[in-house]
Design a protein around this motif. Structure first.
Motif, short mmCIF file in Angstrom:
data_model
loop_
_atom_site.label_atom_id
_atom_site.label_comp_id
_atom_site.label_asym_id
_atom_site.label_seq_id
_atom_site.Cartn_x
_atom_site.Cartn_y
_atom_site.Cartn_z
N MET A 365 0.67 -1.14 0.50
CA MET A 365 0.01 0.33 0.10
C MET A 365 0.99 1.43 -0.35
SD MET A 365 -3.11 -0.84 2.09
CE MET A 365 -2.86 -1.03 3.58
N LYS A 366 2.04 1.24 0.89
CA LYS A 366 2.71 2.41 1.18
C LYS A 366 4.22 3.03 -0.07
CE LYS A 366 1.87 3.60 6.08
NZ LYS A 366 1.55 4.33 5.97
N HIS A 367 3.99 1.70 -0.70
CA HIS A 367 5.74 1.80 -1.48
C HIS A 367 5.30 1.60 -2.60
CE1 HIS A 367 7.56 3.36 2.45
NE2 HIS A 367 7.01 2.10 2.70
N GLN A 368 4.58 0.52 -2.64
CA GLN A 368 4.10 -0.07 -4.70
C GLN A 368 2.99 0.37 -5.59
OE1 GLN A 368 6.22 -3.98 -2.10
NE2 GLN A 368 4.80 -4.31 -3.94
N ILE A 369 2.55 0.88 -5.53
CA ILE A 369 1.75 1.46 -6.14
C ILE A 369 1.53 3.03 -6.05
CG2 ILE A 369 -1.34 2.07 -6.21
CD1 ILE A 369 -0.53 -1.05 -5.63
N PHE A 370 1.79 3.52 -7.94
CA PHE A 370 2.22 5.49 -7.71
C PHE A 370 1.13 5.34 -9.06
CE2 PHE A 370 5.73 2.65 -6.70
CZ PHE A 370 6.19 3.47 -5.68
N GLY A 371 0.56 6.61 -8.63
CA GLY A 371 0.00 7.03 -10.10
C GLY A 371 -0.44 8.29 -10.77
N ILE A 372 0.02 9.30 -11.40
CA ILE A 372 0.14 10.70 -11.47
C ILE A 372 -1.31 11.03 -12.40
CG2 ILE A 372 1.52 12.24 -13.16
CD1 ILE A 372 3.49 10.52 -13.56
N GLU A 373 -1.98 12.44 -12.13
CA GLU A 373 -3.15 12.79 -12.32
C GLU A 373 -3.02 14.06 -12.48
OE1 GLU A 373 -5.94 14.04 -14.48
OE2 GLU A 373 -5.65 11.33 -14.46
N ARG A 374 -3.16 15.01 -13.95
CA ARG A 374 -3.11 16.47 -13.82
C ARG A 374 -4.51 17.11 -13.79
NH1 ARG A 374 -4.87 18.39 -18.40
NH2 ARG A 374 -3.09 20.10 -18.72
N GLU A 375 -5.04 16.22 -13.55
CA GLU A 375 -6.18 17.22 -13.93
C GLU A 375 -7.01 17.19 -12.00
OE1 GLU A 375 -10.43 18.22 -12.83
OE2 GLU A 375 -10.49 15.87 -13.23
N ASP A 376 -7.36 18.39 -10.95
CA ASP A 376 -7.97 18.32 -10.43
C ASP A 376 -8.73 17.72 -10.35
OD1 ASP A 376 -6.07 20.07 -9.29
OD2 ASP A 376 -7.55 21.77 -9.52
N GLY A 377 -9.63 17.30 -10.65
CA GLY A 377 -11.15 16.78 -10.18
C GLY A 377 -10.62 15.12 -9.78
N ALA A 378 -9.94 14.54 -11.00
CA ALA A 378 -9.71 12.99 -10.97
C ALA A 378 -8.50 13.40 -9.88
CB ALA A 378 -9.21 12.99 -11.97
N PHE A 379 -8.03 13.76 -9.83
CA PHE A 379 -6.71 13.50 -8.89
C PHE A 379 -7.52 13.27 -7.35
CE2 PHE A 379 -4.05 15.82 -5.37
CZ PHE A 379 -2.99 15.13 -5.16
N GLY A 380 -8.53 14.20 -6.82
CA GLY A 380 -8.95 14.43 -5.89
C GLY A 380 -9.76 12.62 -6.00
N LEU A 381 -10.46 12.78 -6.83
CA LEU A 381 -11.38 11.07 -6.80
C LEU A 381 -10.38 10.33 -6.54
CD1 LEU A 381 -14.09 10.31 -7.47
CD2 LEU A 381 -13.20 10.21 -9.78
N ALA A 382 -8.98 10.47 -6.87
CA ALA A 382 -8.00 8.48 -7.27
C ALA A 382 -7.66 9.10 -5.64
CB ALA A 382 -6.71 9.22 -8.16
N SER A 383 -7.82 9.89 -5.17
CA SER A 383 -7.15 10.19 -3.82
C SER A 383 -8.32 9.69 -2.26
CB SER A 383 -6.73 11.45 -3.20
OG SER A 383 -5.56 12.16 -4.32
N THR A 384 -9.64 9.86 -2.63
CA THR A 384 -10.45 9.94 -2.15
C THR A 384 -10.43 8.49 -2.17
OG1 THR A 384 -11.53 11.52 -2.12
CG2 THR A 384 -13.07 9.42 -1.69
N ASN A 385 -10.44 7.19 -3.80
CA ASN A 385 -10.39 5.87 -3.66
C ASN A 385 -9.21 5.08 -3.18
OD1 ASN A 385 -11.58 4.07 -5.02
ND2 ASN A 385 -10.99 4.29 -7.55
N MET A 386 -8.59 6.15 -2.49
CA MET A 386 -7.39 4.90 -1.91
C MET A 386 -7.45 5.08 -0.66
SD MET A 386 -5.68 3.64 -4.92
CE MET A 386 -4.07 3.07 -4.27
N LEU A 387 -7.82 6.07 -0.03
CA LEU A 387 -8.13 6.46 0.87
C LEU A 387 -8.98 5.28 1.54
CD1 LEU A 387 -7.61 10.06 1.59
CD2 LEU A 387 -6.88 8.66 3.17
N ILE A 388 -9.94 5.51 1.00
CA ILE A 388 -11.44 4.37 1.07
C ILE A 388 -10.94 3.44 1.96
CG2 ILE A 388 -13.34 3.44 0.86
CD1 ILE A 388 -13.77 6.16 -0.60
N HIS A 389 -9.60 2.37 0.45
CA HIS A 389 -9.42 1.53 0.94
C HIS A 389 -8.11 1.85 2.06
CE1 HIS A 389 -11.58 1.11 -3.09
NE2 HIS A 389 -11.47 -0.27 -2.74
#
Length: 631
Positions: A365-389
């Motif tokens: 979880m902490k050191h092996q999954i990496f993502g990049i997203e340029r758009e604000d809304g999608a970045f926030g959504l991805a962050s929330t998605n991972m937080l829920i997990h």
């Protein structure tokens, strides 16, 4: 509960299915390994261990239930019986890729301890305490869920979208707002009966403001807790954390559409989410992951109706691609255009499925999954998605991937999963590539293929890539596409191409996509390898008015997709040619990279409807290309 009663309850027909050998009525891993052509000694952590015969083993084609019985748990060392059951789980993982339920049951008492989910780690923290043994089918539902539940979620999302629309919440805020609320509710947000209060600065806060502040506190607390526990967090990580908090707070919760909601309306929305969505979210098992991604992708399809370039990857396709490239506990996965984070969540789930203990899961979880997203809304959504997990430090950064070459180089990536934009504008593309464009060109002439080539140059040669691209890239009917196809094969191997359902992105983007798998270890010609082509058009999903695409089920309500996915993976992993589904062919950059060009047709399965559909598709193509004229 005595063993005979357990067998009767779970189902005698499932007992030791698939293996003829038992020893003293106990299943034997020694004999099972021998039947599989393996030596169990190669998998034992200690030669002194004698834990090779669980009391009971039940199975079908996708689930194994291991049962160990003791008279009373209090008479035994907890660590000892945990170790014994964990060894059975480890052996089972080596025998098959089935889901596992592990059970400790008292024969003279009434305690039942249960483990299931992502990794089946036998520890106190993952233990579920019950007082009865269930039927086999109930354990199946526990692990896999039921398709009917998934359809209920989609129905709920449609109703939720209508509720948000009636409250004048902008469509581009809806998905992120709901995701943020879902996360706060998961961590016991108190929103009912809230009164007007005075804050520490003497300001009067409305009930709506109080609830929003509580949501902010939850998000900040989760991120701060996660980063404070991570000794490897650097300055870049702290900036990333600040970006997440700013995006989730300023861009969503402080937006006037949200901040201006009357308290009764906000409470109604939260209650709907708590009642109709939250119960289906379970981060302790993979079925829960599927439902959560179904929520995000389905909701975003409603948001994306006005933007036909938005191609949110359905969860079951994410799952197939992750399994096709073999994501496991040693994988270091990158999605450089991560959108809502569907690929990252699926990769994290599959990697943790392969873990043996909590330490390994935390490392993933902490050191092996990496993502990049340029758009604000999608970045926030991805962050929330991972937080829920449970992953606050998800290593998702807000930036263009083309600014992050050095960052990618330092991550030792060995798996790339991605779905790049197919019609990106100049400011979204590689600046060096944009310099080569025709001055009149406004959208990416490579249809996303230059994203793939750029990433391939910035990850190690040991990496495997699975990418979704439009069919135009596989056909290569323009000079730009042909150039990039040559670049890829001059340096890398095209291992496989899967033609996927035509309406996979319905009702969002209208693009027809295929999945390409590249092996970066050597150039295509040197590999001297046949490319596997799969004609995987029928995923057993159907369009349902107002709901998008939903799974077909059998008479028992079980998903037909699960069987289809297993068949597809079997064909690919074993490189089998099957009429109507797959073919192997040596290709060059000048050839079409699609099964349709080479596959033998199974004429025995064709119907009149198939013929009519082909004519309709061709006519639609002619109209779209402007090749049909009035006489």
């Amino acid at each position: 509960m005595q063993r005979s009663d357990i067998i009767q309850t779970v189902g005698r027909e499932y007992l030791a299915e698939g293996f003829a050998a038992t020893e003293g009525q106990e299943f034997s891993y020694v004999r099972a390994f021998k039947q599989a052509g393996k030596n169990i000694r190669d998998y034992q952590r200690s030669r002194k261990g004698n834990h090779v015969r669980p009391d009971l083993r039940f199975s079908n084609d996708r689930l194994v239930i291991l049962v160990e019985t003791k008279d009373y748990f209090s008479k035994w060392s907890t660590n000892q019986i945990y170790e014994q059951l964990q060894e059975y789980v480890r052996f089972e993982k080596e025998l098959s890729d089935k889901r596992i339920v592990a059970i400790l049951a008292e024969t003279d008492g009434n305690q039942v301890w249960l483990w299931y989910g992502q990794s089946v780690i036998i520890s106190d923290g993952n233990r579920h305490e019950e007082h009865t043994i269930r039927k086999f089918e109930e354990y199946e539902e526990l692990c896999f869920g039921r398709v009917n539940d998934r359809i209920k979620v989609v129905d709920s999302i449609k109703n939720l979208n209508d509720l948000l629309h009636s409250n004048n919440i902008d469509e581009h805020l809806r998905s992120q707002f709901v995701g943020t609320c879902l996360l706060a509710l998961k961590y016991n947000l108190v929103y009912k009966g809230v009164k007007e209060t005075i804050d520490g600065n003497g300001n009067t806060l409305s009930p709506t403001s109080v609830v929003i502040e509580k949501i902010k506190e939850t998000l900040t607390g989760l991120l701060s807790k996660d980063f404070s526990e991570d000794s490897d967090t650097d300055t870049d990580g702290q900036i990333n954390k600040a970006d997440k908090i700013a995006t989730l707070s300023r861009h969503i919760l402080e937006d006037q559409d949200i901040a201006g909601l009357p308290y009764p309306d906000l409470a109604q929305i939260l209650e709907y989410i708590e009642t109709n969505v939250l119960p289906y979210i379970n981060d302790k098992n993979t079925a829960g992951q599927d439902l959560l991604n179904l929520f995000f992708t389905t909701f975003n399809k409603y948001v994306g109706k006005s933007d036909k370039n938005q191609a949110f990857t359905p969860d079951h396709i994410c799952d197939f691609m992750s399994k096709a490239v073999g994501v496991n506990r040693n994988s270091r996965v990158l999605d450089p255009c991560c959108g809502s984070g569907a690929f990252l969540v699926r990769a994290m789930t599959d990697a943790m499925d392969d873990c043996d203990d909590d330490k390994e899961r935390t490392k993933v979880m902490k050191h092996q999954i990496f993502g990049i997203e340029r758009e604000d809304g999608a970045f926030g959504l991805a962050s929330t998605n991972m937080l829920i997990h449970g992953d606050g430090n998800s290593n998702i950064v807000k930036d263009s991937m083309f600014n992050r070459g050095e960052w990618i180089n330092g991550k030792n990536i060995n798996i790339v999963l991605m779905n790049p934009p197919y019609n990106a504008t100049k400011n979204q593309c590689d600046p060096e590539f944009v310099k080569t464009w025709d001055s009149k060109k406004k959208e990416d002439p490579s249809k996303g293929l230059h994203y793939v080539e750029w990433v391939a140059r910035h990850v190690p040669t040991s990496c495997r890539m699975a990418v979704l691209l439009p069919l135009q890239c596989a056909i290569g009917n323009s000079s730009v596409l042909k150039r990039f196809k040559r670049k890829m094969l001059d340096n890398y191997t095209l291992d496989a191409v899967f033609s996927l359902p035509n309406e996979m992105f319905y009702p969002g983007a209208s693009a027809v996509a295929c999945c390409m798998v590249f092996d970066l270890s050597q150039r295509h010609e040197k590999a001297r390898r046949d490319t596997f082509f799969g004609y995987f058009k029928d995923d057993k999903f159907i369009k349902r008015k107002g709901l998008g695409r939903v799974e077909k089920t059998d008479e028992g309500g079980n998903s037909l997709w699960n069987r289809t996915e297993e068949h597809w993976l079997d064909l690919y992993r074993n490189r089998k040619a099957e009429p109507g589904l797959s073919v192997l062919k040596k290709v060059t950059a000048e050839d079409e990279w699609l099964a349709e060009a080479y596959m033998e047709t199974d004429y025995t399965t064709l119907t009149e409807n198939d013929f009519q559909q082909t004519l309709n598709d061709y006519l639609s193509y002619l109209v779209k290309e402007g090749k049909v004229y009035e006489s």
